[in-house]
Design a protein around this motif. Structure first.
Motif, mmCIF file in Angstrom:
data_model
loop_
_atom_site.group_PDB
_atom_site.id
_atom_site.type_symbol
_atom_site.label_atom_id
_atom_site.label_comp_id
_atom_site.label_asym_id
_atom_site.label_seq_id
_atom_site.Cartn_x
_atom_site.Cartn_y
_atom_site.Cartn_z
ATOM 1 N N CYS A 432 0.843 -1.183 0.000
ATOM 2 C CA CYS A 432 0.000 0.000 0.000
ATOM 3 C C CYS A 432 0.884 1.240 0.000
ATOM 4 O O CYS A 432 1.871 1.316 0.755
ATOM 5 N N GLN A 434 0.358 4.077 1.182
ATOM 6 C CA GLN A 434 0.217 4.938 2.356
ATOM 7 C C GLN A 434 0.632 4.236 3.647
ATOM 8 O O GLN A 434 1.486 4.735 4.382
ATOM 9 N N ARG A 470 -8.315 -1.399 -3.344
ATOM 10 C CA ARG A 470 -8.402 -0.482 -2.220
ATOM 11 C C ARG A 470 -7.853 -1.185 -0.990
ATOM 12 O O ARG A 470 -8.201 -2.329 -0.707
ATOM 13 N N SER A 476 -6.580 3.404 0.990
ATOM 14 C CA SER A 476 -5.835 4.073 -0.057
ATOM 15 C C SER A 476 -5.869 3.224 -1.336
ATOM 16 O O SER A 476 -5.957 1.989 -1.285
ATOM 17 N N ARG A 478 -3.399 3.782 -3.750
ATOM 18 C CA ARG A 478 -2.057 3.874 -4.309
ATOM 19 C C ARG A 478 -1.247 2.622 -3.963
ATOM 20 O O ARG A 478 -1.334 2.104 -2.851
#
Length: 709
Positions: A432, A434, A470, A476, A478
Motif C-alpha cells: 500500500c 500509504q 483499495r 488508499s 495507491r
C-alpha cells in the motif's frame, strides 16, 4: 453266523459280505460300456528332459515401490533363458497376478524358500545394466534415506532404449586410450594440490573439501582444475565421474575436458539429451567405451568401470537435491559411492557447505584451499555505511545507492558490469502506498504484483486482476513497489546509464557468456554469464531479500550466491570491485563479513557451531514427515516402537507446511550417532504402514535441506 462259517476274504472296507456290494453281472457291464461316452485316446510321449541349469535360482529385486516388499524374491530359471538371466539384467516376473519388471541381482544353487518357485517369465534384455557396485551404492542410499531400493533404482538406471542397444558396438577401453600425464597448473596455488594429484594418479582414494580460489583465467579456473584431476585419475588407470548443478556449468566443464583430454575421451549425461542419446551415452560408460563422465544430478549413478574419482562442484546448490523419493542429495550419494567403491571424493566450491564442514570436523574429508591474498580477489564494499549516510543522506539506502552508481559508472569505461537481482519479473510484490501493508487479492488473499508497467496488478496465486484495488486498512488506492524484479531493474539502469547496452539473463533467457565489451548485465542468481576477462564491477542488489528468507540455510545460501557472482569479477589488482547493497547497516552479518574478508571457511565453521548449540542439522539427525495429523501421530508412534528405549527421539510439531503447502509437518530428531538406527526404524514403520494398507499418505524426508526447515 458262527465264526467258523465266516469267509476268510473280507472286503477292503472291513464290512461283512452280507453288507458288501455285489459284483456287476456281465449284462450290466455291457450296458455300462455302451452308455459311456467315446473318448479318443492318444499316445502321450514323455517330454525330453533338458540339461541341468547351473545356479537354477534367481534372486530378483522387483520394480515395486512398496516398503514391505523391499527385499529380493526367488524365482526358478528356465533352461531357455539360463544363459541370459545373469545378475544385472532386466527381467519380467509374475507377482501378485500380474507381470512386474525387476532386476536379477544374484544366481544361487539352493533357494531359501521351501516351496515351489515360480519361473522367470522372460529376460527383457541380456544387457547387465545393474552392476554390483551401483547396486551396493543404491542399497546404501536407500538405507540412509529410509526408502525402498526400487525407488533408488529408478533414479540410478535409465529406461531401456532397444535401438540404442543394437546400434552401439562393444568396444572396451584399451591401454592406448589412456591419457598421458599432464601438468596440473590449476592446482599450483593450493598447498595440498600436488599431493592430491599424486594420490589420484597413484590409485588412492583421498576425500577432500576443496575451496576454489576465484580467478578469471580460464586455464586456472575450477573447470580446468576438475579436468586436470580427471586426467590424473585416468592416467592411473581408473575412471572419473564429475557432477555439476546445471547445463551452463556443464558446458564450461565440457570445454575444459575436451581441451585437456581431446575429443571422444568423455561423455555427457543429462536429461536434455533425449531418451536414445542419453541411453547411448550411458551404455558407452557401462560397456567401457569411456571412463570419464560429466553430467548433472542423474549422472551421479553412472556405472563407470573401476571408478577412481567422484567429484562434485558447488554441492550446496539446490539443483543437486533430488525432487523424487527418497529425495537423496547428490553430495551424500557420491560420498556413499566413494565408500562402496573405494574411490576418491572431491567436493568443490567457492564456499563450503555446512554438511561438508561437519564431515571435515569428523575427519571424513581433508581441506584443500589456497592462501588467498587480498589482491587476488575483488574488493568488496558494503553500501549504506555511516560515511555514505553522512554524504548522501537517505539516498544511501536507495535501490541503487550512490556508491553502486559510481562504481558502475567508472567500471563501464573498462568492461562489463554485472548486476545481480535476487527476484525475477517486474514488480513481484506490491505494498500500500500509504500504510505500507502488503497488497493482497480480495478473493484468495494472495500477494499482488505487476508483470509490466502497463498491466494491472495481478494476484500471484489465482491470477485475478485487482482492478480497482483499495487497501482494507487505510482505504488508499495507491500501490508501492515492495520488491523490484530483474526486468524493472533493467529499465531503471537503462535510464541511469543511457549510453550503455543492457543485457538480461534469467529464467527462460539465460545467457552463457559475453565478450569484454562494456555493458550492463542484469541477472538473477545462478544465471550470471561468464565474461571474457571478467567483470569490471559487480553490484549485488537487495541483499535483504536473500538474508531475510525464513529458512535454516538463508545465510549459507546468500553467501553461496554472492561468491558465485563475485568470482566472475576481476581481482582487486586489476581494479575489480563488488558492491553489496540493501543490507542492514551498523549490524555485523556473518555472510556479509565472510564476503568482505573472503573467508568462506570461517563462515562454515561459525554456522556449524551455531547449529550444534541449537541441536539442528547436520549436528543432529532429523526426518520430516508430511501428512494429516492422525497419520503423522500413528507413524511417529510406530517409529518410537521400532527403536530401542535407549535411543532418544524428539517430536517437533506438527506445524503448517512452509509456503502454505498441503498437509502438516512433523519433525523427528535424534543424535547423529543414532541416525542409522533411527533411519532403520523409519523404514520399518513405512513397511508396517504399507503392509497393512493404511489409508492416508505420509511423505518421509530424511536429512531435509535447510530450505525446508
Amino acid at each position: 453266523m458262527r465264526s467258523s462259517d465266516r469267509p476268510t476274504d473280507l472286503p477292503a472296507d472291513g464290512r461283512d459280505t452280507d453288507d458288501a456290494p455285489r459284483p456287476a453281472t456281465p449284462e450290466q457291464l455291457h450296458l455300462l460300456h455302451a452308455a459311456a461316452p467315446r473318448v479318443k485316446t492318444e499316445r502321450v510321449q514323455a517330454e525330453p528332459v533338458g540339461p541341468e541349469v547351473p545356479l537354477p535360482v534367481a534372486r530378483v529385486v522387483l520394480d515395486v515401490g512398496l516398503a514391505h516388499l523391499d527385499r529380493p524374491f526367488e524365482y526358478s530359471v528356465p533352461a531357455k533363458v539360463a544363459d541370459d538371466a545373469q545378475p544385472g539384467v532386466r527381467v519380467k516376473v509374475r507377482f501378485a497376478g500380474k507381470d512386474v519388471s525387476g532386476y536379477v541381482v544374484e544366481r544361487v544353487q539352493e533357494p531359501e524358500h521351501t516351496g515351489k518357485l515360480t519361473p522367470l517369465r522372460r529376460v527383457v534384455s541380456p544387457e547387465p545394466v545393474l552392476t554390483r557396485p551401483v547396486l551396493d551404492a543404491c542399497r546404501a542410499v536407500a538405507d540412509h534415506y529410509a526408502g525402498p531400493l526400487a525407488d533408488v533404482l529408478r533414479l540410478a538406471v535409465p529406461p531401456r532404449h532397444a535401438a540404442a542397444e543394437k546400434a552401439l558396438d562393444a568396444r572396451p577401453v584399451s591401454e592406448e586410450d589412456l591419457p598421458g600425464p599432464g601438468a596440473a597448473t590449476a592446482w599450483d596455488c593450493y598447498p595440498a594440490g600436488e599431493a592430491l594429484m599424486r594420490r589420484l594418479s597413484g590409485g588412492d582414494d583421498p576425500a577432500a573439501s576443496w575451496l576454489a580460489a576465484p580467478t578469471v583465467e580460464t586455464d586456472r579456473d575450477w573447470p580446468a582444475a576438475l579436468a586436470q584431476a580427471a586426467r590424473a585419475t585416468l592416467h592411473g588407470g581408473r575412471g572419473a565421474l564429475l557432477v555439476v548443478p546445471d547445463h551452463r556449468d556443464l558446458d564450461r566443464l565440457d570445454a575444459a575436458l575436451t581441451a585437456e583430454l581431446g575429443e571422444g575421451r568423455h561423455v555427457r549425461l543429462t536429461a536434455e539429451q533425449g531418451p536414445q542419446a542419453r541411453y547411448t551415452a550411458w551404455l558407452k560408460v557401462l560397456r567401457g567405451h569411456v571412463r570419464c563422465v560429466i553430467g548433472t544430478r542423474a549422472a551421479a549413478w553412472a556405472p563407470v568401470q573401476d571408478l577412481g574419482l567422484l567429484a562434485c562442484w558447488d554441492d550446496g546448490d539446490d539443483l543437486l537435491a533430488e525432487p523424487r523419493a527418497p529425495y537423496p542429495q547428490t553430495r551424500e550419494v557420491l560420498r556413499l559411492r566413494s565408500v562402496c567403491e573405494h574411490a576418491a571424493l572431491v567436493l568443490g566450491g567457492f564456499v563450503r557447505s555446512v554438511p561438508v564442514q561437519a564431515w571435515l570436523d569428523a575427519g571424513l574429508v581433508r581441506p584443500v584451499q589456497a592462501r588467498t591474498a587480498p589482491s587476488s580477489v575483488p574488493r568488496v564494499v558494503v553500501a549504506g555505511d555511516e560515511r555514505e549516510v553522512e554524504r548522501a543522506g537517505a539516498a544511501a539506502h536507495a535501490h541503487l545507492p550512490p556508491v553502486a552508481w559510481s562504481a558502475a559508472h567508472t567500471a563501464l569505461a573498462d568492461g562489463p558490469v554485472l548486476v545481480q537481482v535476487p527476484r525475477r519479473g517486474y514488480l513481484p510484490t506490491l505494498r500500500c502506498g500509504q500504510c505500507r501493508e502488503v497488497a493482497r487479492c480480495e478473493h484468495c488473499h494472495g500477494p499482488l504484483g505487476l508483470t509490466s508497467p502497463d498491466a494491472p496488478a495481478l494476484c500471484r496465486w489465482c491470477g485475478r486482476a485487482a482492478q480497482p484495488w483499495r487497501c482494507p486498512e487505510c482505504f488508499s488506492t495507491r500501490l508501492h513497489a515492495a520488491v523490484v524484479g530483474a526486468r524493472r531493474t533493467a529499465e531503471e539502469l537503462g535510464r541511469a546509464f543511457p549510453g550503455a547496452p543492457v543485457l538480461r539473463s534469467g529464467s527462460g533467457e539465460v545467457v552463457s557468456s559475453i565478450g569484454p565489451e562494456p555493458r550492463l548485465v542484469i541477472a538473477t542468481p545462478g544465471a550470471e554469464p561468464v565474461a571474457e576477462s571478467g567483470y569490471a564491477a559487480t553490484l549485488l542488489l537487495d541483499g535483504w531479500a536473500l538474508l531475510d528468507r525464513s529458512a535454516l540455510d538463508a545465510g549459507e545460501e546468500t553467501l553461496r550466491r554472492w561468491t558465485a557472482a563475485a568470482a566472475l569479477t576481476r581481482p582487486a589488482s586489476l581494479g575489480g570491485m563488488v558492491v553489496v547493497c540493501g543490507v542492514t547497516s551498523g549490524v555485523t552479518l556473518p555472510p556479509v563479513e565472510a564476503l568482505v574478508r573472503w573467508a568462506p571457511d570461517s563462515f562454515a565453521e561459525r554456522e556449524l557451531a551455531a547449529r550444534r548449540e541449537l541441536d539442528l542439522p547436520p549436528a543432529s539427525w532429523m526426518t520430516m514427515l508430511t501428512g494429516e495429523p492422525a497419520d503423522l501421530d500413528g507413524f511417529a508412534s510406530a517409529v518410537r516402537h521400532a527403536l530401542d528405549d535407549s535411543v532418544p527421539l524428539e517430536r517437533i510439531g506438527p506445524m503448517p507446511a512452509p509456503g502454505g503447502g498441503d498437509g502438516l509437518h512433523l519433525l523427528l530428531r535424534t543424535t547423529r550417532s543414532h541416525g542409522a538406527a533411527a533411519a532403520k526404524a523409519v523404514a520399518a514403520a513405512r513397511a508396517v504402514r504399507s503392509a497393512r494398507k493404511l489409508p492416508g499418505t505420509v511423505t518421509v524426508r530424511v536429512d531435509p535441506s535447510g530450505a525446508l526447515l
